[in-house]
Design an enzyme around this catalytic site. Sequence first.
Site, PDB file in Angstrom:
ATOM      1  CB  THR A  11      -0.927   0.009   1.220  1.00 51.47           C
ATOM      2  OG1 THR A  11      -1.767  -1.146   1.172  1.00 51.47           O
ATOM      3  CG2 THR A  11      -1.798   1.257   1.229  1.00 51.47           C
ATOM      4  CE  LYS A  41      -5.236  -1.700   1.789  1.00 52.05           C
ATOM      5  NZ  LYS A  41      -3.906  -2.320   1.858  1.00 52.05           N
ATOM      6  CE  LYS A  92       2.497   1.895   4.475  1.00 52.39           C
ATOM      7  NZ  LYS A  92       1.948   0.998   3.420  1.00 52.39           N
TER       8      LYS A  92
END
Length: 295
Positions: A102, A177, A245
Amino acid sequence: MMAAVTKPTIGFIGTGVMGKSMAGHLLTAGYPVHVYNRTKAKAEDLISSGAVWNDTVAELSSEADVIITMVGYPKDVEETYLGEDGILAHAKEDAYVIDMTTSSPMLAKKIYEAAKQKNIHALDAPVSGGDIGAREARLAIMVGGDEAAFEAVRPIFEKMGANIIYQGSAGAGQHTKMCNQIAIASGMIGVCEAMVYAKRAGLDPENVLKSISTGAAGSWSLSNLAPRMLKGDFEPGFYIKHFIKDMSIALEAAEEMGMMTPGLKLTKSLYDELAEKGEENKGTQALYRLIDEQV
């Protein structure tokens, strides 16, 4: 007699919590698999199962037809692909490179353009489903890049996931995502609050879970992570540090689009608090502990 079709050699970089299972499925399916990880010990089980160890990213890249990465952060992705000793400097012409980390949609586009200059096919293909989805080959895989490249490597995706959808041009997989992570973020607060509420109300939380997990409140997090919370199991299926993150990437992208994300901002602030308490290497379900400890 027809000659047997030779499976492409796959290079897999990043054999951590999820990558190890994903690479394992490719080995089981009969693909020749080369592996590289910064910590070799994390690849030992795969090596014992028949994977070939490469000492560097460059060495692996020069030997593989398809290179898959599952690393930690966008900076790791950038270094792995665009560094002097990275994938694009050493991959074969006409190779396929698939980043399943990701990462940033803008970085995915940058890698795609750099790969195109070298006649290399680049896809961004982040996944959802956590350690369970990786172990059971039931990952959701969201793919950006050229559709022809997606179709060429679809059989490889099918060994790792069950819900495999082409989303559009380079960066589209990463944007998808981000939608996934935004939906999970506020939902995690709700799951944790519900379980702490059940406990404080003097109910049997496991019994409560039986009632609410199949109704309108049902979600993957409620079914898969709430049981871990109740058992006091806060080990990572997905690291808090990686979720922070992801939320940072989503917040930055949303701000660029002029979009407000109040739920996402609140969730990130709570996970930042957990990280400050030294919990960054726990699983995302550890948010339960933060809420339960508030008096």
